[in-house]
Design a protein around this motif. Structure first.
Motif, PDB file in Angstrom:
ATOM      1  N   SER A   1      97.177  15.592 -22.767  1.00  0.00           N
ATOM      2  CA  SER A   1      95.766  15.211 -22.833  1.00  0.00           C
ATOM      3  C   SER A   1      94.895  16.361 -23.298  1.00  0.00           C
ATOM      4  O   SER A   1      93.817  16.150 -23.848  1.00  0.00           O
ATOM      5  CB  SER A   1      95.289  14.726 -21.464  1.00  0.00           C
ATOM      6  N   ARG A   2      95.359  17.586 -23.088  1.00  0.00           N
ATOM      7  CA  ARG A   2      94.595  18.773 -23.471  1.00  0.00           C
ATOM      8  C   ARG A   2      95.048  19.323 -24.818  1.00  0.00           C
ATOM      9  O   ARG A   2      94.237  19.853 -25.588  1.00  0.00           O
ATOM     10  CB  ARG A   2      94.766  19.838 -22.379  1.00  0.00           C
ATOM     11  N   LEU A   3      96.338  19.220 -25.088  1.00  0.00           N
ATOM     12  CA  LEU A   3      96.906  19.861 -26.281  1.00  0.00           C
ATOM     13  C   LEU A   3      97.827  18.888 -27.030  1.00  0.00           C
ATOM     14  O   LEU A   3      99.046  19.018 -26.986  1.00  0.00           O
ATOM     15  CB  LEU A   3      97.698  21.114 -25.878  1.00  0.00           C
TER      16      LEU A   3
ATOM     17  N   LEU B   1     103.990  28.737 -24.890  1.00  0.00           N
ATOM     18  CA  LEU B   1     103.391  28.271 -26.140  1.00  0.00           C
ATOM     19  C   LEU B   1     102.138  27.442 -25.865  1.00  0.00           C
ATOM     20  O   LEU B   1     101.115  27.586 -26.558  1.00  0.00           O
ATOM     21  CB  LEU B   1     104.415  27.450 -26.924  1.00  0.00           C
ATOM     22  N   ALA B   2     102.187  26.577 -24.851  1.00  0.00           N
ATOM     23  CA  ALA B   2     101.013  25.774 -24.497  1.00  0.00           C
ATOM     24  C   ALA B   2      99.852  26.661 -24.047  1.00  0.00           C
ATOM     25  O   ALA B   2      98.693  26.432 -24.420  1.00  0.00           O
ATOM     26  CB  ALA B   2     101.384  24.772 -23.401  1.00  0.00           C
ATOM     27  N   LEU B   3     100.145  27.702 -23.254  1.00  0.00           N
ATOM     28  CA  LEU B   3      99.091  28.623 -22.823  1.00  0.00           C
ATOM     29  C   LEU B   3      98.485  29.367 -24.012  1.00  0.00           C
ATOM     30  O   LEU B   3      97.272  29.603 -24.059  1.00  0.00           O
ATOM     31  CB  LEU B   3      99.647  29.619 -21.800  1.00  0.00           C
TER      32      LEU B   3
ATOM     33  N   CYS C   1      94.067  30.475 -27.383  1.00  0.00           N
ATOM     34  CA  CYS C   1      93.875  30.767 -28.812  1.00  0.00           C
ATOM     35  C   CYS C   1      93.835  32.270 -29.055  1.00  0.00           C
ATOM     36  O   CYS C   1      93.179  32.757 -29.985  1.00  0.00           O
ATOM     37  CB  CYS C   1      92.591  30.115 -29.357  1.00  0.00           C
ATOM     38  N   ARG C   2      94.551  33.001 -28.215  1.00  0.00           N
ATOM     39  CA  ARG C   2      94.677  34.462 -28.341  1.00  0.00           C
ATOM     40  C   ARG C   2      96.063  34.852 -27.857  1.00  0.00           C
ATOM     41  O   ARG C   2      96.618  34.204 -26.962  1.00  0.00           O
ATOM     42  CB  ARG C   2      93.631  35.198 -27.485  1.00  0.00           C
ATOM     43  N   PRO C   3      96.628  35.935 -28.374  1.00  0.00           N
ATOM     44  CA  PRO C   3      97.929  36.384 -27.868  1.00  0.00           C
ATOM     45  C   PRO C   3      97.880  36.615 -26.353  1.00  0.00           C
ATOM     46  O   PRO C   3      96.970  37.285 -25.849  1.00  0.00           O
ATOM     47  CB  PRO C   3      98.175  37.687 -28.633  1.00  0.00           C
TER      48      PRO C   3
ATOM     49  N   ARG D   1      97.593  34.165 -37.307  1.00  0.00           N
ATOM     50  CA  ARG D   1      99.017  34.165 -37.001  1.00  0.00           C
ATOM     51  C   ARG D   1      99.247  34.938 -35.705  1.00  0.00           C
ATOM     52  O   ARG D   1      98.814  36.088 -35.567  1.00  0.00           O
ATOM     53  CB  ARG D   1      99.790  34.797 -38.164  1.00  0.00           C
ATOM     54  N   MET D   2      99.913  34.293 -34.748  1.00  0.00           N
ATOM     55  CA  MET D   2     100.126  34.904 -33.441  1.00  0.00           C
ATOM     56  C   MET D   2     101.574  34.708 -33.007  1.00  0.00           C
ATOM     57  O   MET D   2     102.195  33.696 -33.344  1.00  0.00           O
ATOM     58  CB  MET D   2      99.217  34.274 -32.376  1.00  0.00           C
ATOM     59  N   GLN D   3     102.063  35.650 -32.218  1.00  0.00           N
ATOM     60  CA  GLN D   3     103.416  35.538 -31.676  1.00  0.00           C
ATOM     61  C   GLN D   3     103.359  34.911 -30.289  1.00  0.00           C
ATOM     62  O   GLN D   3     102.564  35.329 -29.438  1.00  0.00           O
ATOM     63  CB  GLN D   3     104.083  36.908 -31.609  1.00  0.00           C
ATOM     64  N   SER D   4     104.193  33.908 -30.070  1.00  0.00           N
ATOM     65  CA  SER D   4     104.334  33.321 -28.737  1.00  0.00           C
ATOM     66  C   SER D   4     105.372  34.140 -27.969  1.00  0.00           C
ATOM     67  O   SER D   4     106.429  34.467 -28.508  1.00  0.00           O
ATOM     68  CB  SER D   4     104.770  31.865 -28.849  1.00  0.00           C
ATOM     69  N   VAL D   5     105.073  34.464 -26.725  1.00  0.00           N
ATOM     70  CA  VAL D   5     105.957  35.351 -25.951  1.00  0.00           C
ATOM     71  C   VAL D   5     106.772  34.549 -24.939  1.00  0.00           C
ATOM     72  O   VAL D   5     106.299  33.541 -24.408  1.00  0.00           O
ATOM     73  CB  VAL D   5     105.153  36.455 -25.229  1.00  0.00           C
TER      74      VAL D   5
END
Length: 352
Positions: free
Chosen positions: A105-107, A185-187, A192-194, A229-233
């Motif tokens: 519902s959020r993403l 990834l959802a967080l 919207c920031r690393p 472009r961001m890396q998901s940790v």
């Protein structure tokens, strides 16, 4: 005055058997070897480690330290708890309405839209009962089916990586690092920031930590959000990457949890959220929100029933012990010797 000499000597004498350099004897280092091929390989960077280290804080004051307490070392699944803290920060900032809100519902559009995954809430992910199905950066959730970890009391139900029938979200507990990476990834999409930048600014920096620490992702775990472009940790170092941090910083974070998110008069995290992290999952009472619990003494018989733990492979333990207002960190300890270490620390705490 506390005397932790015996506990420290015991820990130092029982270092984990992993080689200190993961590249020197790769077959003896890490947990990825147990995965079915082709997923039994590292996908992110790893680095050499130090020896057994630790820190003990009582009443917010450091009373003991040994080894290299300022060395930033990989900490494996201790990082999962950091994701729970970031989720609490998302609530405080109004990025989610509650932990019971569905992720879809959020993403929409990031892997939660199909009929099975649509019912998954943030709380499901935090309790590891989501049963999320899919592929996250090339890793299918099936890789972690039938995973057995040391403190999971249920017996193995099949061979690791062998497909099993999925249950409705919220009805089955399974330690699953692919699903944790999907939470991360959802967080990332929420903030919207690393996530390392958010964690440094909102948590580590304000409590006086962050020197030399890093949180890195897999080599191919990159996404574009709002044109950036961001890396998901990942929430650990199962396949490489993850959090490298010092024992002293781990103790600082443990203190923040013990204080319900309050630091020097500042409420850095919602107190109700931090307390909820220590509440048992209804179908897995040994687990809270990405935090191990000791409600029945099943983790460590000599720790209080109110104590909680962040635990990572390779012998990493951050123990929050409210009975003595203490935080205990030990790193690279042979996990088979962890009960003996906890017993010796408990005796020292009680003797003071």
């Amino acid at each position: 005055m506390h005397d932790f000499t015996e506990a420290i000597s015991y820990a130092t004498a029982h270092e984990v058997a992993w080689p200190r350099d993961p590249h020197a004897e790769p077959a003896r280092w890490g947990v990825h070897h147990d995965d079915p091929p082709p997923f039994n390989r590292l996908r992110g960077p790893v680095h050499a480690r130090g020896g057994v280290s630790g820190v003990i804080r009582v009443g917010g004051r450091e009373v003991a330290a040994w080894g290299e307490p300022d060395r930033a070392d990989l900490t494996f699944s201790v990082a999962k708890t950091y994701l729970a803290l970031l989720a609490g920060l998302a609530l405080a900032r109004g990025l989610i309405a509650s932990a019971d809100e569905t992720v879809a519902s959020r993403l929409p559009g990031i892997g939660f839209d199909d009929p099975h995954n649509r019912a998954i809430t943030w709380a499901h992910l935090l309790e590891q009962v989501s049963e999320w199905q899919g592929t996250c950066f090339g890793m299918p959730d099936q890789v972690e089916h039938h995973r057995k970890v040391a403190h999971d009391p249920k017996p193995p139900t099949g061979r690791k990586g062998e497909a099993r029938a999925l249950q409705p979200p919220g009805s089955y507990w399974e330690y699953n690092d692919v699903r944790i990476n999907q939470l991360s990834l959802a967080l990332l999409h929420l903030f919207c920031r690393p996530l390392p930048d958010v964690f440094q600014e909102a948590v580590l920096g304000p409590i006086g930590g962050g020197a030399d620490w890093r949180w890195v992702g897999y080599d191919d775990a990159w996404v574009e959000i709002d044109g950036r472009r961001m890396q998901s940790v990942p929430g650990g170092t199962h396949w490489g990457g993850g959090v490298s941090i010092s024992a002293r910083d781990q103790a600082r974070i443990g203190r923040l949890l013990l204080s319900d998110g309050l630091h020097e008069g500042r409420q850095l995290l919602p107190a109700d959220w931090v307390r909820r992290m220590r509440e048992p999952c209804s179908i897995a009472p040994f687990y809270g929100w990405l935090t191990w619990l000791n409600r029945e003494g099943q983790l460590f018989a000599d720790a209080s029933r109110a104590s909680s733990f962040m635990i990572g492979a390779g012998g990493h333990y951050v123990w929050m012990e409210p009975e003595h207002d203490a935080v205990v960190v030990v790193r690279w300890l042979d996990s088979a010797r962890a009960p003996g270490f906890v017993s010796r620390v408990t005796r020292a705490l009680r003797a003071a």
